[in-house]
Design an enzyme around this catalytic site. Structure first.
Site, short mmCIF file in Angstrom:
data_model
loop_
_atom_site.label_atom_id
_atom_site.label_comp_id
_atom_site.label_asym_id
_atom_site.label_seq_id
_atom_site.Cartn_x
_atom_site.Cartn_y
_atom_site.Cartn_z
N ASP A 251 20.29 16.49 31.65
CA ASP A 251 19.44 16.67 33.12
C ASP A 251 18.83 18.05 32.94
O ASP A 251 17.96 18.04 33.47
CB ASP A 251 20.40 16.34 34.21
CG ASP A 251 21.75 16.93 34.09
OD1 ASP A 251 22.04 17.48 33.16
OD2 ASP A 251 22.62 16.89 35.02
N ASP B 184 15.36 9.14 23.39
CA ASP B 184 13.99 8.46 23.92
C ASP B 184 13.41 8.94 25.14
O ASP B 184 12.17 9.05 25.00
CB ASP B 184 14.52 6.94 24.10
CG ASP B 184 13.68 5.88 24.19
OD1 ASP B 184 12.45 6.27 23.81
OD2 ASP B 184 14.12 4.89 24.28
N ASP C 4 9.57 11.11 25.19
CA ASP C 4 8.50 10.75 25.81
C ASP C 4 8.04 11.71 26.98
O ASP C 4 6.71 12.09 26.98
CB ASP C 4 8.80 9.45 26.52
CG ASP C 4 8.36 8.18 25.79
OD1 ASP C 4 8.27 8.08 24.55
OD2 ASP C 4 7.78 7.24 26.16
N TYR D 188 22.02 1.65 22.83
CA TYR D 188 21.11 0.65 22.36
C TYR D 188 21.70 -0.39 21.51
O TYR D 188 21.37 -1.54 21.23
CB TYR D 188 20.00 1.34 21.46
CG TYR D 188 19.02 1.86 22.44
CD1 TYR D 188 19.15 2.27 23.96
CD2 TYR D 188 17.82 2.44 22.00
CE1 TYR D 188 18.43 3.17 24.65
CE2 TYR D 188 16.82 3.03 23.04
CZ TYR D 188 17.02 3.36 24.17
OH TYR D 188 16.57 3.98 24.91
N LYS E 271 25.77 15.08 27.45
CA LYS E 271 26.18 15.21 29.23
C LYS E 271 27.91 15.16 29.16
O LYS E 271 28.55 14.35 29.69
CB LYS E 271 25.51 13.67 29.75
CG LYS E 271 25.83 13.59 31.13
CD LYS E 271 24.94 14.45 32.05
CE LYS E 271 24.85 14.31 33.53
NZ LYS E 271 24.48 15.37 34.17
#
Ligand code: NAD
Length: 356
Positions: free
Chosen positions: A214, A238, A242, A141, A182
């Site tokens: 994942d 993020d 959610d 970001y 990751k």
């Protein structure tokens, strides 16, 4: 306890839900003899209209001079054509960056009474209680270079972390910790994993496990009870927070706190919900639970924070719901407006604290 709290209610349902959070905090102040002072300032769309900018200078100044900032939500369809930094959301990113909080705490919990609102089976989610610690000031970001080169038809972002950025957020999170990265594909994740493992030596009593993002997305849906604290970088955080919202069953229930900077910033997770703004339909419980986080992290008032959290559970047990929670078999349930729900929570908090 003395606390100066800046309230930036923002747009849409922001003023409605922060109004109930402030009322709950005022009740706590009266019951416990605390001195909480509230100042109100504009942010987001309302500030664009009245001040010509989504984050007016006097709002930022008041935020930096406060002990805690309670933010409602920003955004409205009428601002969608503006460039990113001129939009209401630009004000949100600017205040987050100015306050400097790098660790975004997002609790995720299940309520037995709301199990019917979740697409997951009750026996999978029952008892879930996860604290996500999302790194908030780094990663893709903020990383440079970043560009969408329309002529060449290429777009790219840079996911970058320094070791110091990983270490400081890992220190916030060490409890029973799952670190998500990751590292099988990304070098930035290999640095993340190595830095978290190094910090683990400072916390010998804490179990640390690593998960690839994942796989973690799947584990949260299959066995959410197995996780206690989850630390991860900005983009993964993020997405995972959610996703975890489905465990609770409504966006309107979720609080958050951003700590580690000059002044802590507290916000319910949801947006400005223009579709229901001004109708008394908004669920104030996420904002009220955000008020509990102010008491815990800025006031050191653990008993009072826990009293608000227990009161929210109690009103749900008693069958009270806002419209977003009123699904399935409604027998024995009562639908309340935003204000009525706020008043119910205060009533239960009062009963509990007066008895104690
Ligand atoms: P949203 O969270 O505002 O709403 C999504 C859906 O959930 C809507 O149907 C809404 O009615 C419902 N909802 C949200 N909060 C609720 C509550 N407390 N009670 C009952 N129902 C609730 O997300 P969106 O629709 O994608 O975005 C609307 C605006 O909010 C946009 O301008 C967006 O940019 C902005 N936004 C702001 C923030 C923030 O300020 N932190 C976060 C997300 C979105």
């Amino acid at each position: 306890m003395k606390l100066n709290i800046l309230v930036t209610a923002g747009d849409g349902i922001g003023p409605e839900v922060t109004g109930e959070a402030v009322a709950a905090l005022k009740e706590i102040a009266v019951l416990g003899g605390h001195d909480f002072a509230f100042t109100e300032k504009r942010i987001g769309g309302v500030a664009i209209v009245q001040d010509g900018t989504p984050l007016p200078a006097d709002t930022l100044e008041a935020a930096l001079a406060s002990d805690a900032v309670l933010l409602g939500a920003v955004g409205g369809n009428e601002f969608n054509a503006l460039p990113p930094d001129k939009r209401p959301e630009g004000g949100l990113l600017a205040i987050r960056a100015a306050l400097g909080g790098f660790a975004n705490l997002r609790p995720c919990f299940s309520f037995k009474e709301l199990a019917v609102n979740s697409p997951l089976r009750p026996e999978v989610i029952d008892g879930t209680d996860i604290m996500f610690v999302r790194e908030l000031l780094g990663g893709a970001y903020f990383g440079k270079p970043r560009q969408w080169d329309k002529e060449k038809g290429v777009g790219y972002n840079t996911m970058v972390y320094t070791k110091d950025e990983v270490v400081r957020v890992a220190r916030v999170a060490f409890k029973k910790l799952t670190s998500v990265d990751k590292a099988n594909v990304l070098e930035v994740s290999q640095l993340w994993r190595a830095a978290v493992t190094e910090v683990a030596a400072e916390f010998p009593d804490v179990t640390l496990e690593h998960q690839y993002v994942d796989a973690m997305a799947m584990h949260i849906m299959n066995r959410p009870r197995d996780f206690d604290v989850v630390v991860t970088e900005n983009l993964f955080g993020d997405i995972l927070t959610d996703e975890s919202g489905v465990i609770t069953g409504s966006l309107g229930m979720l609080p958050s706190a951003t700590i580690g900077g000059k002044v802590n910033l507290y916000e319910p997770v949801h947006g400005s919900a223009p579709d229901i703004a001004g109708k008394g339909l908004a669920n104030p419980l996420g904002a009220i639970l955000t008020g509990a986080l102010i008491l815990r992290h800025s006031g050191g008032l653990e008993a009072e924070a826990a009293a608000i959290e227990a009161a929210v559970r109690k009103v749900l047990e008693q069958g009270f719901r806002t419209a977003d929670l009123a699904r399935g078999n409604m027998q024995g349930l009562t639908v309340l407006s935003t204000k009525e729900m706020g008043a119910k929570v205060r009533e239960v908090v009062k009963q509990a604290l007066v008895r104690a």
